[in-house]
Write a protein that holds these residues in place. Structure first.
Motif, PDB file in Angstrom:
ATOM      1  N   PRO A 118       0.896  -0.830  -0.044  1.00 30.35           N
ATOM      2  CA  PRO A 118       0.263  -0.240  -0.390  1.00 30.35           C
ATOM      3  C   PRO A 118       0.148   0.988  -0.312  1.00 30.35           C
ATOM      4  CG  PRO A 118      -0.691  -1.669   1.052  1.00 30.35           C
ATOM      5  CD  PRO A 118       0.485  -1.928   0.813  1.00 30.35           C
ATOM      6  N   GLU A 119       1.990   1.047   0.591  1.00 32.45           N
ATOM      7  CA  GLU A 119       2.920   2.379   0.283  1.00 32.45           C
ATOM      8  C   GLU A 119       3.501   2.945  -0.450  1.00 32.45           C
ATOM      9  OE1 GLU A 119       2.766  -0.023   2.301  1.00 32.45           O
ATOM     10  OE2 GLU A 119       4.568  -0.944   3.496  1.00 32.45           O
ATOM     11  N   ASP A 120       3.366   2.078  -1.578  1.00 32.55           N
ATOM     12  CA  ASP A 120       3.752   2.094  -3.076  1.00 32.55           C
ATOM     13  C   ASP A 120       2.699   2.819  -3.613  1.00 32.55           C
ATOM     14  OD1 ASP A 120       5.043  -1.407  -3.182  1.00 32.55           O
ATOM     15  OD2 ASP A 120       6.357   0.770  -3.076  1.00 32.55           O
ATOM     16  N   THR A 121       1.215   3.244  -2.999  1.00 27.21           N
ATOM     17  CA  THR A 121       0.465   4.282  -3.928  1.00 27.21           C
ATOM     18  C   THR A 121       1.008   5.317  -4.212  1.00 27.21           C
ATOM     19  OG1 THR A 121      -1.096   3.283  -2.558  1.00 27.21           O
ATOM     20  CG2 THR A 121      -1.359   5.029  -3.279  1.00 27.21           C
ATOM     21  N   ALA A 122       0.918   5.933  -5.297  1.00 21.83           N
ATOM     22  CA  ALA A 122       1.737   7.270  -5.427  1.00 21.83           C
ATOM     23  C   ALA A 122       1.614   7.609  -7.092  1.00 21.83           C
ATOM     24  CB  ALA A 122       3.572   7.398  -5.632  1.00 21.83           C
ATOM     25  N   VAL A 123       2.003   8.454  -7.673  1.00 20.76           N
ATOM     26  CA  VAL A 123       1.978   9.274  -8.765  1.00 20.76           C
ATOM     27  C   VAL A 123       3.208   8.552  -9.610  1.00 20.76           C
ATOM     28  CG1 VAL A 123       1.373  10.480 -11.343  1.00 20.76           C
ATOM     29  CG2 VAL A 123       0.099  10.576  -8.493  1.00 20.76           C
ATOM     30  N   TYR A 124       3.017   7.722 -10.619  1.00 20.04           N
ATOM     31  CA  TYR A 124       5.112   7.442 -11.002  1.00 20.04           C
ATOM     32  C   TYR A 124       5.216   8.120 -12.043  1.00 20.04           C
ATOM     33  CZ  TYR A 124       5.240   3.796  -7.130  1.00 20.04           C
ATOM     34  OH  TYR A 124       5.479   2.868  -6.499  1.00 20.04           O
ATOM     35  N   TYR A 125       6.075   8.996 -12.469  1.00 21.61           N
ATOM     36  CA  TYR A 125       6.633   9.853 -13.812  1.00 21.61           C
ATOM     37  C   TYR A 125       7.704   9.104 -13.749  1.00 21.61           C
ATOM     38  CZ  TYR A 125       3.833  13.102 -11.607  1.00 21.61           C
ATOM     39  OH  TYR A 125       2.573  14.151 -11.018  1.00 21.61           O
ATOM     40  N   CYS A 126       8.253   8.921 -15.091  1.00 23.03           N
ATOM     41  CA  CYS A 126       8.974   8.563 -15.753  1.00 23.03           C
ATOM     42  C   CYS A 126       9.968  10.210 -16.230  1.00 23.03           C
ATOM     43  CB  CYS A 126       9.093   7.904 -17.595  1.00 23.03           C
ATOM     44  SG  CYS A 126       8.552   8.465 -18.755  1.00 23.03           S
ATOM     45  N   ASN A 127      11.067   9.711 -16.320  1.00 24.29           N
ATOM     46  CA  ASN A 127      12.387  10.906 -16.746  1.00 24.29           C
ATOM     47  C   ASN A 127      13.672  10.187 -17.438  1.00 24.29           C
ATOM     48  OD1 ASN A 127      15.198  11.988 -15.202  1.00 24.29           O
ATOM     49  ND2 ASN A 127      13.649  14.059 -15.551  1.00 24.29           N
ATOM     50  N   ALA A 128      13.700  11.706 -18.217  1.00 25.16           N
ATOM     51  CA  ALA A 128      15.100  11.130 -19.230  1.00 25.16           C
ATOM     52  C   ALA A 128      15.828  12.082 -19.838  1.00 25.16           C
ATOM     53  CB  ALA A 128      14.488  10.087 -20.673  1.00 25.16           C
ATOM     54  N   LYS A 129      17.384  12.059 -19.631  1.00 25.27           N
ATOM     55  CA  LYS A 129      18.028  12.757 -19.840  1.00 25.27           C
ATOM     56  C   LYS A 129      18.127  12.357 -21.288  1.00 25.27           C
ATOM     57  CE  LYS A 129      18.236  14.313 -15.210  1.00 25.27           C
ATOM     58  NZ  LYS A 129      18.179  13.430 -14.942  1.00 25.27           N
ATOM     59  N   ILE A 130      17.929  13.429 -22.234  1.00 26.99           N
ATOM     60  CA  ILE A 130      18.009  13.320 -23.758  1.00 26.99           C
ATOM     61  C   ILE A 130      18.049  14.797 -24.094  1.00 26.99           C
ATOM     62  CG2 ILE A 130      15.981  12.690 -25.829  1.00 26.99           C
ATOM     63  CD1 ILE A 130      14.898  12.200 -23.899  1.00 26.99           C
ATOM     64  N   THR A 131      19.239  14.442 -25.520  1.00 27.48           N
ATOM     65  CA  THR A 131      20.339  15.679 -25.957  1.00 27.48           C
ATOM     66  C   THR A 131      19.375  14.956 -27.277  1.00 27.48           C
ATOM     67  OG1 THR A 131      22.213  15.423 -25.223  1.00 27.48           O
ATOM     68  CG2 THR A 131      21.874  15.707 -27.268  1.00 27.48           C
TER      69      THR A 131
ATOM     70  N   THR B  78      20.531  19.986 -30.683  1.00 32.40           N
ATOM     71  CA  THR B  78      21.712  20.935 -29.192  1.00 32.40           C
ATOM     72  C   THR B  78      22.747  20.496 -28.513  1.00 32.40           C
ATOM     73  OG1 THR B  78      20.227  18.765 -27.851  1.00 32.40           O
ATOM     74  CG2 THR B  78      18.389  21.278 -28.565  1.00 32.40           C
ATOM     75  N   PHE B  79      23.233  21.038 -27.652  1.00 34.67           N
ATOM     76  CA  PHE B  79      24.862  20.379 -27.595  1.00 34.67           C
ATOM     77  C   PHE B  79      24.397  19.827 -26.249  1.00 34.67           C
ATOM     78  CE2 PHE B  79      26.197  21.550 -31.584  1.00 34.67           C
ATOM     79  CZ  PHE B  79      25.981  22.721 -31.976  1.00 34.67           C
ATOM     80  N   ARG B  80      23.657  19.877 -24.858  1.00 37.50           N
ATOM     81  CA  ARG B  80      23.340  19.850 -23.490  1.00 37.50           C
ATOM     82  C   ARG B  80      21.874  18.907 -23.261  1.00 37.50           C
ATOM     83  NH1 ARG B  80      24.551  25.017 -20.668  1.00 37.50           N
ATOM     84  NH2 ARG B  80      22.850  25.378 -21.586  1.00 37.50           N
ATOM     85  N   PRO B  81      21.895  17.751 -23.061  1.00 40.35           N
ATOM     86  CA  PRO B  81      20.982  17.324 -22.176  1.00 40.35           C
ATOM     87  C   PRO B  81      20.148  18.007 -21.901  1.00 40.35           C
ATOM     88  CG  PRO B  81      22.291  16.343 -21.141  1.00 40.35           C
ATOM     89  CD  PRO B  81      23.179  17.510 -22.244  1.00 40.35           C
ATOM     90  N   SER B  82      18.748  18.003 -22.069  1.00 45.52           N
ATOM     91  CA  SER B  82      17.763  18.490 -21.126  1.00 45.52           C
ATOM     92  C   SER B  82      17.058  17.085 -20.565  1.00 45.52           C
ATOM     93  CB  SER B  82      17.024  19.183 -22.249  1.00 45.52           C
ATOM     94  OG  SER B  82      17.368  19.976 -22.358  1.00 45.52           O
ATOM     95  N   ALA B  83      16.031  17.684 -19.191  1.00 48.24           N
ATOM     96  CA  ALA B  83      15.425  16.700 -18.197  1.00 48.24           C
ATOM     97  C   ALA B  83      13.869  16.582 -18.958  1.00 48.24           C
ATOM     98  CB  ALA B  83      15.736  16.519 -16.821  1.00 48.24           C
ATOM     99  N   TYR B  84      13.526  15.521 -19.192  1.00 48.87           N
ATOM    100  CA  TYR B  84      11.939  15.755 -19.745  1.00 48.87           C
ATOM    101  C   TYR B  84      11.320  14.052 -18.721  1.00 48.87           C
ATOM    102  CZ  TYR B  84      13.529  17.396 -23.869  1.00 48.87           C
ATOM    103  OH  TYR B  84      14.067  18.392 -25.137  1.00 48.87           O
ATOM    104  N   TRP B  85       9.741  15.010 -18.857  1.00 44.92           N
ATOM    105  CA  TRP B  85       9.075  13.812 -17.494  1.00 44.92           C
ATOM    106  C   TRP B  85       7.848  13.611 -18.787  1.00 44.92           C
ATOM    107  CZ3 TRP B  85      10.093  12.715 -12.749  1.00 44.92           C
ATOM    108  CH2 TRP B  85      11.515  13.972 -12.316  1.00 44.92           C
ATOM    109  N   GLY B  86       7.467  12.759 -18.217  1.00 49.65           N
ATOM    110  CA  GLY B  86       6.427  11.880 -18.560  1.00 49.65           C
ATOM    111  C   GLY B  86       4.828  12.233 -17.490  1.00 49.65           C
ATOM    112  N   GLN B  87       4.064  12.291 -18.249  1.00 49.13           N
ATOM    113  CA  GLN B  87       2.932  12.905 -17.886  1.00 49.13           C
ATOM    114  C   GLN B  87       1.994  11.990 -16.511  1.00 49.13           C
ATOM    115  OE1 GLN B  87       2.738  10.493 -20.021  1.00 49.13           O
ATOM    116  NE2 GLN B  87       1.012   9.246 -20.030  1.00 49.13           N
ATOM    117  N   GLY B  88       2.622  10.653 -15.530  1.00 55.30           N
ATOM    118  CA  GLY B  88       2.124  10.847 -15.391  1.00 55.30           C
ATOM    119  C   GLY B  88       0.900   9.920 -14.603  1.00 55.30           C
ATOM    120  N   SER B  89       1.494   8.184 -14.239  1.00 56.42           N
ATOM    121  CA  SER B  89       1.034   7.431 -14.134  1.00 56.42           C
ATOM    122  C   SER B  89       0.388   6.912 -12.408  1.00 56.42           C
ATOM    123  CB  SER B  89       1.289   5.738 -14.727  1.00 56.42           C
ATOM    124  OG  SER B  89       1.923   6.382 -15.722  1.00 56.42           O
ATOM    125  N   GLN B  90      -1.124   6.850 -12.412  1.00 56.78           N
ATOM    126  CA  GLN B  90      -1.245   6.572 -10.713  1.00 56.78           C
ATOM    127  C   GLN B  90      -1.086   5.130 -10.616  1.00 56.78           C
ATOM    128  OE1 GLN B  90      -2.461   8.781  -8.182  1.00 56.78           O
ATOM    129  NE2 GLN B  90      -2.245   6.611  -7.438  1.00 56.78           N
TER     130      GLN B  90
END
Length: 121
Positions: A87-100, A104-116
């Motif tokens: 039960p303590e795993d209950t949360a909204v889960y977001y994926c994240n990726a460092k993408i170039t 562009t020349f530097r990676p930026s962080a991107y986020w998913g929309q979230g999954s309950q």
């Protein structure tokens, strides 16, 4: 444009399993680290697991031995297999990726929309 699209999640009883997927698409040159975070109301987003392009993984202590992160570099996709859910795993889960991105020349962080993810006791 780069975007991350998540799938999976839902409602499961304690002890059950779920699998989250996150696919990155767009003008992607390279992806270094991909990971999963989770957030509950009133708390900061916390790292659940991460994986480098070479396959090195890192897990929060609370999920070690129960969750497994993996990725498909050819398809720019990261997965989170969650077993033995509590039960303590209950949360909204977001994926994240460092993408170039292309042009562009530097990676930026991107986020998913979230999954309950909801784990009932």
């Amino acid at each position: 444009q780069v975007q991350l699209v998540e799938s999976g999640g839902g409602l499961v009883q304690a002890g059950g399993s779920l699998r989250l997927s996150c696919a990155a698409s767009g003008s992607i040159l390279s992806i270094t680290v991909m990971g999963w975070y989770r957030q509950t109301p009133g708390k900061q987003r916390e790292l659940v697991a991460s994986i480098t392009s070479g396959g090195t993984t890192n897990y929060a202590d609370s999920v070690k031995g129960r969750f497994t992160i993996s990725r498909d570099n050819a398809n720019n996709t990261v997965y989170l297999q969650m077993n033995g859910l509590k039960p303590e795993d209950t949360a909204v889960y977001y994926c994240n990726a460092k993408i170039t991105g292309w042009g562009t020349f530097r990676p930026s962080a991107y986020w998913g929309q979230g999954s309950q993810v909801t784990v009932s006791s």
